[in-house]
Design a protein around this motif. Structure first.
Motif, PDB file in Angstrom:
ATOM      1  N   GLU A 328      34.823  16.580 -39.379  1.00  0.00           N
ATOM      2  CA  GLU A 328      35.991  16.721 -38.514  1.00  0.00           C
ATOM      3  C   GLU A 328      36.400  15.394 -37.896  1.00  0.00           C
ATOM      4  OE1 GLU A 328      34.965  19.718 -35.707  1.00  0.00           O
ATOM      5  OE2 GLU A 328      34.849  21.331 -37.205  1.00  0.00           O
ATOM      6  N   ALA A 329      35.445  14.481 -37.720  1.00  0.00           N
ATOM      7  CA  ALA A 329      35.771  13.192 -37.108  1.00  0.00           C
ATOM      8  C   ALA A 329      36.655  12.339 -38.013  1.00  0.00           C
ATOM      9  CB  ALA A 329      34.487  12.438 -36.772  1.00  0.00           C
ATOM     10  N   VAL A 330      36.534  12.508 -39.322  1.00  0.00           N
ATOM     11  CA  VAL A 330      37.346  11.702 -40.246  1.00  0.00           C
ATOM     12  C   VAL A 330      38.458  12.525 -40.888  1.00  0.00           C
ATOM     13  CG1 VAL A 330      35.420  10.145 -40.738  1.00  0.00           C
ATOM     14  CG2 VAL A 330      35.783  12.164 -42.183  1.00  0.00           C
ATOM     15  N   ALA A 331      38.677  13.744 -40.412  1.00  0.00           N
ATOM     16  CA  ALA A 331      39.690  14.607 -41.033  1.00  0.00           C
ATOM     17  C   ALA A 331      41.078  13.983 -40.975  1.00  0.00           C
ATOM     18  CB  ALA A 331      39.687  15.978 -40.353  1.00  0.00           C
ATOM     19  N   ALA A 332      41.420  13.375 -39.836  1.00  0.00           N
ATOM     20  CA  ALA A 332      42.742  12.752 -39.714  1.00  0.00           C
ATOM     21  C   ALA A 332      42.879  11.573 -40.670  1.00  0.00           C
ATOM     22  CB  ALA A 332      42.982  12.305 -38.272  1.00  0.00           C
ATOM     23  N   ASP A 333      41.805  10.785 -40.813  1.00  0.00           N
ATOM     24  CA  ASP A 333      41.844   9.648 -41.735  1.00  0.00           C
ATOM     25  C   ASP A 333      41.966  10.117 -43.178  1.00  0.00           C
ATOM     26  OD1 ASP A 333      41.579   7.872 -39.632  1.00  0.00           O
ATOM     27  OD2 ASP A 333      39.381   7.870 -39.735  1.00  0.00           O
ATOM     28  N   VAL A 334      41.266  11.195 -43.505  1.00  0.00           N
ATOM     29  CA  VAL A 334      41.347  11.733 -44.862  1.00  0.00           C
ATOM     30  C   VAL A 334      42.759  12.223 -45.158  1.00  0.00           C
ATOM     31  CG1 VAL A 334      40.553  13.588 -46.379  1.00  0.00           C
ATOM     32  CG2 VAL A 334      38.908  12.345 -44.968  1.00  0.00           C
ATOM     33  N   GLN A 335      43.365  12.903 -44.196  1.00  0.00           N
ATOM     34  CA  GLN A 335      44.720  13.397 -44.394  1.00  0.00           C
ATOM     35  C   GLN A 335      45.707  12.241 -44.542  1.00  0.00           C
ATOM     36  OE1 GLN A 335      45.693  16.554 -44.954  1.00  0.00           O
ATOM     37  NE2 GLN A 335      47.707  15.660 -45.360  1.00  0.00           N
ATOM     38  N   ALA A 336      45.534  11.187 -43.743  1.00  0.00           N
ATOM     39  CA  ALA A 336      46.408  10.016 -43.860  1.00  0.00           C
ATOM     40  C   ALA A 336      46.224   9.333 -45.211  1.00  0.00           C
ATOM     41  CB  ALA A 336      46.114   9.040 -42.726  1.00  0.00           C
ATOM     42  N   TRP A 337      44.982   9.276 -45.682  1.00  0.00           N
ATOM     43  CA  TRP A 337      44.684   8.685 -46.996  1.00  0.00           C
ATOM     44  C   TRP A 337      45.373   9.469 -48.107  1.00  0.00           C
ATOM     45  CZ3 TRP A 337      41.249  11.167 -50.623  1.00  0.00           C
ATOM     46  CH2 TRP A 337      40.947  10.392 -51.737  1.00  0.00           C
ATOM     47  N   ARG A 338      45.271  10.773 -48.054  1.00  0.00           N
ATOM     48  CA  ARG A 338      45.908  11.610 -49.079  1.00  0.00           C
ATOM     49  C   ARG A 338      47.433  11.482 -49.012  1.00  0.00           C
ATOM     50  NH1 ARG A 338      42.873  16.145 -51.073  1.00  0.00           N
ATOM     51  NH2 ARG A 338      44.829  17.315 -51.103  1.00  0.00           N
TER      52      ARG A 338
END
Length: 451
Positions: A328-338
């Motif tokens: 959950e801590a990197v969920a925003a980064d993962v979404q931005a990456w995608r």
């Protein structure tokens, strides 16, 4: 019919033409054969490993099951997920080398597991894959240039152009017929191996629609461009040089510059960087107070907040709580990456509206489900399975649900979803427009020929 036979005899007398066509047929056959062997290898690997993976999983769960230890089962159990090739993956390898054929996941933090397949030799990846799409995009135009560069200038140099132009009904129809014969032979050399590969692999004929249509449109574009350049009153060497310059510009220089510009305008981290960030979050949780970790977990998962207090020492529910928080801590980064990668993909497809080589690759990779969308869709399927896996173990960890043989029988299993192959229509439509425009302009240029 006699006219076409006459044109064929004239072409067959040219050693360069026959050599170029035979070379194209050999390279196309080699590419299709290589792709077909790779697809068969992947299919057989998945079939062979499927029962072995289940046996391995059963062995991993044997001791935790004997102790009734759901936490150990969740930790040690490695559940197989697979990415089977599509019906037309033998034509365009795309990004399949960047994703593992079979990935085993545990109920731990997901991102570090998703990107374990990114370990590949960059020097080997730099050259790209030799597949049928490569032959079509990069090599077929060279053969067309070899067949068409002196279509008119060769007659002018031999002193026959004036006589040909004076013949009744010669005009543009003569050059269109000659160019059409050469283009048809190039298409035959490209598509015969595709048909043979499809029969050998049992590929449905409908799945080859994109490959056939892309080949016809792409060959038509280069035929029209060759006619346009060849209609100018220059020497054969000048025409060959101009067409080679067009090939370099349209297939190498402009796509490379556009890709560099997209990478610079839309920067995105590598997947392994996201995995490292997630691992830092997970490893850092060992140094945090356990109550703080559980409070953060219950804030996002209130359904488990009535669990019993943590005992002294290690407990599995605390361990899996900070594994969940790591994702959950990197969920925003993962979404931005995608989002950034998909934005690059959309701009690449738009670039294909102007550069036919890019449009062909976009259409073929979409049809073969070997593009970025297919790669992300596979990650979504693995993530959905991972979510089911967590949902299965959490009642055993947080609500003390018994973990026994009946529980093992209810373990979720990954079911490979047939890859989506839709979405190639816009790229193919734009390619058809470019091809039609090139043919019209090239045909009109032949009407103004002068001896």
């Amino acid at each position: 019919m006699r006219v076409w036979l006459h044109e064929w005899r004239l072409l067959a007398r040219t050693p360069l033409a026959a050599l170029a066509l035979l070379l194209l047929l050999a390279l196309s056959s080699l590419a299709v054969g290589s792709g077909a062997r790779e697809v068969v290898r992947q299919q057989r690997t998945l079939e062979r490993l499927a029962p072995l993976q289940q046996q391995d999983l059963a062995a991993q769960l044997a001791k935790p099951l004997a102790r009734g230890d759901a936490g150990a089962a969740a930790y040690y159990g490695q559940h197989p997920t697979s990415s089977p090739p599509s019906d037309t993956a033998f034509l365009a390898g795309g990004l399949r080398d960047n994703a593992p054929l079979l990935l085993r996941v545990r109920a731990l933090a997901l991102q570090s597991q998703l990107h374990e397949g990114e370990s590949f030799n960059p020097e080997l990846a730099l050259t790209g894959r030799f597949d049928w799409a490569f032959v079509l995009v990069y090599l077929a135009p060279l053969v067309l240039v070899a067949l068409l560069y002196d279509l008119v200038s060769g007659e002018r140099r031999a002193g026959r152009l004036g006589m040909l132009l004076a013949l009744p009904g010669a005009g543009a129809r003569l050059w269109l017929r000659r160019a059409g014969l050469r283009a048809a032979l190039v298409l035959l050399c490209l598509l015969l191996p595709v048909a043979a590969g499809a029969v050998a692999l049992g590929t449905p004929p409908a799945a080859l629609t994109t490959a056939v249509a892309s080949s016809v449109a792409y060959v038509a574009f280069w035929t029209g461009l060759s006619m346009l350049v060849g209609a100018r009153g220059r020497s054969p060497a000048a025409h060959a040089t101009a067409l080679m310059g067009c090939w370099v510009l349209l297939t190498l220089v402009l796509p490379t510059l556009a890709q560099a510009a997209l990478t610079r305008a839309l920067p995105a981290p590598q997947g392994v960087e996201l995995a490292l960030a997630q691992r830092e979050q997970v490893h850092g949780a060992w140094d945090l107070p356990r109550e703080e970790t559980m409070a953060r977990f219950f804030a996002s998962h209130p359904q488990w907040q009535d669990t019993a207090p943590l005992p002294a020492g290690f407990h599995w529910k605390w361990y899996f709580a900070f594994q969940q928080l790591g994702d959950e801590a990197v969920a925003a980064d993962v979404q931005a990456w995608r989002t950034t990668l998909l934005a690059r993909q959309r701009w690449t497809e738009r670039l294909g509206w102007l550069l036919p080589g890019v449009g062909v690759q976009a259409a073929l990779h979409r049809q073969a489900a070997t593009d970025l969308q297919a790669l992300l869709a596979q990650q979504d399927a693995v993530a959905a399975f991972h979510q089911r896996l967590r949902g299965y173990f959490y009642p055993h960890l947080f609500a003390d649900k018994p973990f026994d043989a009946n529980a093992i029988g209810a373990l979720p299993r990954f079911a490979a979803v047939p890859p989506a192959t839709q979405g190639w229509g816009p790229s193919l439509a734009a390619l058809a427009v470019l091809a039609a425009l090139a043919l019209v302009v090239g045909g009109l240029a032949t009407r103004r020929l002068q001896a």
